[in-house]
Motif scaffolding. Sequence first.
Motif, PDB file in Angstrom:
ATOM      1  N   LYS A 472       0.831  -1.205   0.000  1.00 33.39           N
ATOM      2  CA  LYS A 472       0.000   0.000   0.000  1.00 33.39           C
ATOM      3  C   LYS A 472       0.867   1.258   0.000  1.00 33.39           C
ATOM      4  N   GLN A 473       2.110   1.115   0.427  1.00 31.53           N
ATOM      5  CA  GLN A 473       3.059   2.212   0.306  1.00 31.53           C
ATOM      6  C   GLN A 473       4.013   1.917  -0.853  1.00 31.53           C
ATOM      7  N   ASN A 474       4.751   2.922  -1.277  1.00 30.96           N
ATOM      8  CA  ASN A 474       5.566   2.807  -2.485  1.00 30.96           C
ATOM      9  C   ASN A 474       6.891   2.100  -2.213  1.00 30.96           C
ATOM     10  N   TRP A 475       7.525   1.647  -3.301  1.00 30.99           N
ATOM     11  CA  TRP A 475       8.737   0.844  -3.183  1.00 30.99           C
ATOM     12  C   TRP A 475       9.485   0.861  -4.513  1.00 30.99           C
ATOM     13  N   ILE A 476      10.709   0.345  -4.482  1.00 30.62           N
ATOM     14  CA  ILE A 476      11.504   0.118  -5.696  1.00 30.62           C
ATOM     15  C   ILE A 476      12.328  -1.140  -5.474  1.00 30.62           C
TER      16      ILE A 476
END
Length: 573
Positions: A472-476
């Motif tokens: 639900k939160q951003n990532w790489i």
Amino acid sequence: MLDALATPLWRWRNSVVHAAVTPSADSPVQYIDVAHQAGLNVQNVWGGVDHKRVIIETKGSGIAFFDYDNDGWLDIYLTNGSRIDADWPSGKAPTTHLFKNNRDGTFTDVTEKSGIGRSGWQTGVCVGDYDNDGWDDLFCTFWGHNILFHNNGNGTFTDVTQKAGLAQEHGRWGTGCTFLDYDRDGHLDLFVCHFVKLDPDKPLTSDDMKFCQWKGVPTMCGPRGLPGDTNLLYHNNGDGTFTDVTEKAGILKPGPRYSITAVSYDFDNDGWPDIYVAVDSEPSMMFQNNHDGTFTDVAVMTGCAYNADGHEQAGMGIGVADYDCDGWFDIFKTNFADDTCDLYHNNGDGTFSDLSFNSGVGINNNYVAWGAGFIDYDNDGWADIVQINGHVYPEIDKYNFGETFKNPRLVYRNLGNGRFDDVSAKMGPGITTRFSSRGAAFGDYDNDGGMDILILNMNDYPSLLHNVGGNKQNWIKLKLIGTKCNRTAIGARARIITGKHIQMDEVHSGTSVMSQSDLRLHFGLGKIDTIDAIEVKWPTTQKIERFTQVKANQILTIREGDGIIATQKPRTT
């Protein structure tokens, strides 16, 4: 280590660590065990179920996430064991297993087709492309004879142990292992741990099964009182073969130890890979790379051999991360029950401080802890800690010791201020359900952006803990490929810069406890949807490549010298 730090080749220490990314107030993440639905239908066999007579029955083994077929999806390798005095019918002995990822949340057992299945007591596993042919190979340690499996690139593996010069005349008890390029020549070398001298080539006798006492209860003995063994370092000759350089490299100088898990990172930021070894019942070891093919054990002088009170501990597993984002790698080491696990903070001056109690991870001491890892389970930009537990004495369930043979897992949430909060009870049934577990591997098996957990449960089916809500939160996520450095890019370091918040990690082999996690590097980004900069430092040349204004929620493939060569969006169903 002090001298090396005086003039580091590449000082990435962050002078400002005020975060643009802040930890979430309360994690919405749950871990759900989906092993059965995913098709992981092989039960572990390891010694007696209700009673253990000799130390090999208690140790257990590792487990692995790795992409053996280069399709961008994590496959699973399960180790396996045996039973003392077992007389298995032909073809019925437990074997190791390889499961192919079907890219839909399920796996298919391809052991027979791959040729990788073996019977016996397999303890450890690590991954690396030792011959730089573009396919990651598998090294397996045994209580017996270790095996190097060459990945043929067509779904099959070949045992090349003898051909590669890694065969041992006499069997030993191998445990953890790690591939590393210690001389930075572009070819992966190999470090192998050994535990105690317990001859696997002869049947165990009653002399091997003498009983000791633990809290007044008769139990099997060990390791104290048993002869420790020495570790091995093999140099890669660049032609598919290895040379034993253990003595020449200084690995024998600390003497025999009860070594369990090893991992290689550049702990002193001098551009050369070091080796940390978790040791049972004796001081752990930190082999500092001297840049000339030799190592020096500096664990005592640097403060990561003992705990804060100067006591030896029963070291099992290792997790490594820059948990406070100050530009230096820290260490989490798991230990036996009635003791706390260690959080060694890297002070950036050649020393470590045991901050187990200061940080909040010293509150649990009634578990025998094994696998461990730093993973950002909620993608808030701060590395959290997962600890895998399981006692060694099934007999304790008959007594009121406040300890049980099967234990829950533990999760510590990183608060972003140097402290952690035990959130285990909130993390779902995958964490709270009890097993006697050993190996653990960490990675995103379904490519949805949430970090999942693979766990080996002794005499039980494995656990595959799916992360629900972490994406639900951003990532790489970064898949690094070496050209001048080793093809697996082990030792390559990446930094993720978002405002004043700078995260870093290195591609590494081994870790947890005798296990192998995803070789890709995963970073949480919180609410940030564009990364200011990604910097990759390649280990052989020490050159840095920089990529700016990169969108979040992608899996990037970066090849040395060629930049970003592929992007992959996350799986959404």
